[in-house]
Each structure stands twice: as structure tokens, then as C-alpha cells.
Design a protein around this motif. Structure first.
Motif, PDB file in Angstrom:
ATOM      1  N   ILE A  99      42.840 -27.976 -33.984  1.00  0.00           N
ATOM      2  CA  ILE A  99      43.834 -29.007 -33.643  1.00  0.00           C
ATOM      3  C   ILE A  99      45.065 -28.858 -34.523  1.00  0.00           C
ATOM      4  O   ILE A  99      46.171 -28.607 -34.042  1.00  0.00           O
ATOM      5  N   LEU A 100      44.837 -28.972 -35.820  1.00  0.00           N
ATOM      6  CA  LEU A 100      45.953 -28.845 -36.749  1.00  0.00           C
ATOM      7  C   LEU A 100      46.546 -27.442 -36.719  1.00  0.00           C
ATOM      8  O   LEU A 100      47.766 -27.275 -36.734  1.00  0.00           O
ATOM      9  N   ASP A 101      45.683 -26.428 -36.668  1.00  0.00           N
ATOM     10  CA  ASP A 101      46.197 -25.061 -36.662  1.00  0.00           C
ATOM     11  C   ASP A 101      47.027 -24.778 -35.412  1.00  0.00           C
ATOM     12  O   ASP A 101      48.055 -24.092 -35.467  1.00  0.00           O
ATOM     13  N   ARG A 114      61.962 -30.433 -41.693  1.00  0.00           N
ATOM     14  CA  ARG A 114      62.390 -30.337 -43.093  1.00  0.00           C
ATOM     15  C   ARG A 114      62.730 -28.900 -43.475  1.00  0.00           C
ATOM     16  O   ARG A 114      63.622 -28.659 -44.290  1.00  0.00           O
ATOM     17  N   VAL A 115      62.030 -27.938 -42.881  1.00  0.00           N
ATOM     18  CA  VAL A 115      62.366 -26.531 -43.133  1.00  0.00           C
ATOM     19  C   VAL A 115      63.744 -26.212 -42.561  1.00  0.00           C
ATOM     20  O   VAL A 115      64.546 -25.511 -43.177  1.00  0.00           O
ATOM     21  N   ILE A 145      52.812 -34.207 -37.866  1.00  0.00           N
ATOM     22  CA  ILE A 145      52.905 -33.531 -39.161  1.00  0.00           C
ATOM     23  C   ILE A 145      53.619 -32.189 -39.006  1.00  0.00           C
ATOM     24  O   ILE A 145      54.519 -31.847 -39.794  1.00  0.00           O
ATOM     25  N   ALA A 146      53.217 -31.421 -38.000  1.00  0.00           N
ATOM     26  CA  ALA A 146      53.827 -30.115 -37.783  1.00  0.00           C
ATOM     27  C   ALA A 146      55.321 -30.240 -37.483  1.00  0.00           C
ATOM     28  O   ALA A 146      56.151 -29.482 -37.999  1.00  0.00           O
ATOM     29  N   ALA A 189      50.939 -23.766 -35.395  1.00  0.00           N
ATOM     30  CA  ALA A 189      51.342 -22.538 -34.711  1.00  0.00           C
ATOM     31  C   ALA A 189      52.399 -22.819 -33.645  1.00  0.00           C
ATOM     32  O   ALA A 189      53.330 -22.030 -33.443  1.00  0.00           O
ATOM     33  N   ALA A 190      52.282 -23.942 -32.970  1.00  0.00           N
ATOM     34  CA  ALA A 190      53.253 -24.295 -31.927  1.00  0.00           C
ATOM     35  C   ALA A 190      54.658 -24.480 -32.496  1.00  0.00           C
ATOM     36  O   ALA A 190      55.656 -24.264 -31.805  1.00  0.00           O
ATOM     37  N   GLN A 191      54.730 -24.861 -33.775  1.00  0.00           N
ATOM     38  CA  GLN A 191      56.029 -25.046 -34.430  1.00  0.00           C
ATOM     39  C   GLN A 191      56.463 -23.791 -35.187  1.00  0.00           C
ATOM     40  O   GLN A 191      57.491 -23.794 -35.865  1.00  0.00           O
TER      41      GLN A 191
END
Length: 245
Positions: free
Chosen positions: A36-38, A13-14, A6-7, A42-44
Motif C-alpha cells: 500500500i505505502l510502497d 515538499r521535494v 503522505i506520498a 512509487a506512484a509519486q
């Protein structure tokens, strides 16, 4: 793996011209993805914030309030008093709370004995005749805890005896919270949570005082001079707390 995908998809797309604010990630159980999601976002390099549902009755401040009323309504039942202390707003340390709980359990202290004004003199180690210096120091801590916690509870009790108007009950609770310095304690906890990276928790703690005071204002505005017993007012609080998130 799904969070990383997702990230990466958002980041791609950005790069193609979309804006970060165009994206929302929706999940039925956000707590399962905390940490996990955060981290994936953050990694991206993706700025984000979490918005999730929190039941007001699950928070320590509201638990403390309802426990305080339970103490007054049920004559300082031991379990109610210990629940009140464990919420962390009574001005005692966690260690002192544990010492007080163990002493109360050991001697089966309950009801009016907590509030009769007579110092405890039973041995901290049970049926033992001789007091060591350590025993005397522990007993002094137990009595100091009681002296610390009782004045605010008794002030709330006295201010809510018999039938009082909803406005008077709300004012009594407001003064109780001021006496416990709950706003400062919540600010400190919010700061600690933010430093630990728990932004959602920090945000909830930062807003909790304003939310609670707003609820008390609404009770005064809507119910005003309606006479209520302490029991009915605490039931009203429980109902209001459970309906707000």
C-alpha cells in the motif's frame, strides 16, 4: 488514503526544495502497509526502502537448524522430522515431502525406525496386499527421501555426541550447513523474492548466511573450549537466535 496523502506531501515538499532523504515514514506495524505505502510512494516517483524488525527465529533457516537438533535430541520424533523437512533445505521437493509425511503418518513411524537403515516395505495405501506399479514407485520415492535426508542428520549427530567444546559444536553445525548447501539455496530464494518485488525479504535472505556465520564465529571466540552437550548447545542457539533481529 493516508498513504497516498503522505506520498503526495513528500512529493510536494521535494518540489519546493527538500530532499528525499529528509523524510522518514514511521509506523508501529509496517507489515500492514506492505503493498500500500510502497505503491503510493512509487506512484509519486519517490525512491524508498523499508526497514522493519525480523525475529531470526521466524526464518526458515533457523527453524530448520532447531528442528534438526530436535530430531537428534528426541530420537527422530515424527513431528520434529517433518518440521525439519518442511523448511525446504533437505534437498527434496515439496511433493516428496508430502508423500513422505503421509506415509509416516499412515504407518505411525517414529523414533529409531527412521534411522535404522532398513528400507520401508509397508504398503503406501495402508493394509493392502497387492502392490501396483504406482504403489511400488511411491514406496521407492519414500525410501529415496529417507536416503537423501539421513546422511547429513546422522553426520551432525555423530559430530555432537557426548560433551564437545563450543568450538566443536559450532564447527559441526557449519559443516552441516555446508553439506545442505544452504548458502546457494538462500541466494536462489533471494533472487526469486527480488524478481517478485519483495525487496525486504530478498535483503533478509541475502544477509542471513553472513549473520549466521558471524554468530557461530562469536560462539567460538567467546565460549571456545567450554564443554557442552548437544542439548545445551541447541539451547544456546535458540537463545542466541531469539536475541538477534
Amino acid at each position: 488514503e493516508g498513504c497516498a496523502h503522505i506520498a503526495a506531501e513528500i512529493a510536494e515538499r521535494v518540489r519546493l526544495g527538500a530532499r528525499f532523504r529528509d523524510f522518514t515514514v514511521v509506523t508501529r506495524a509496517p507489515e500492514k502497509y506492505a503493498g500500500i505505502l510502497d505503491e503510493a510512494l512509487a506512484a509519486q516517483g519517490i525512491p524508498y526502502f523499508f526497514s522493519d524488525h525480523t525475529d531470526l527465529t521466524e526464518l526458515s533457516l533457523t527453524k530448520m537448524i532447531l528442528s534438526a537438533y530436535a530430531c537428534l535430541e528426541r530420537g527422530f520424533r515424527r513431528s520434529d522430522l517433518i518440521a525439519y523437512l518442511k523448511c525446504g533445505f533437505a534437498g527434496i521437493t515439496a511433493d516428496d515431502c508430502d508423500i513422505f509425511e503421509l506415509y509416516a503418518e499412515a504407518w505411525r513411524i517414529k523414533g529409531s525406525r527412521f534411522a535404522d537403515g532398513q528400507p520401508f516395505d509397508m504398503h503406501p495405501r495402508g493394509y493392502v496386499d497387492r502392490f501396483t506399479d504406482a504403489d511400488s514407485a511411491k514406496l521407492a520415492r519414500v525410501n529415496a527421501v529417507r536416503e537423501q535426508i539421513l546422511p547429513t542428520l546422522l553426520a551432525l549427530r555423530d559430530a555432537t555426541l557426548g560433551e564437545r567444546t563450543a568450538r566443536e559444536h559450532a564447527t559441526a553445525l557449519y559443516e552441516f550447513l555446508l553439506a545442505l548447501d544452504t548458502e546457494r539455496l538462500l541466494h536462489t530464494r533471494a533472487k526469486e523474492a527480488r524478481l517478485a518485488g519483495r525487496e525486504g525479504e530478498a535483503d533478509r535472505l541475502s544477509r542471513l548466511t553472513a549473520v549466521l556465520y558471524d554468530l557461530l564465529d562469536r560462539i567460538q571466540e567467546i565460549m571456545g573450549d567450554l564443554p557442552l552437550t548437544r542439548v545445551r548447545f541447541s539451547e544456546l542457539l535458540s537463545l542466541v537466535f531469539s536475541s538477534v533481529s
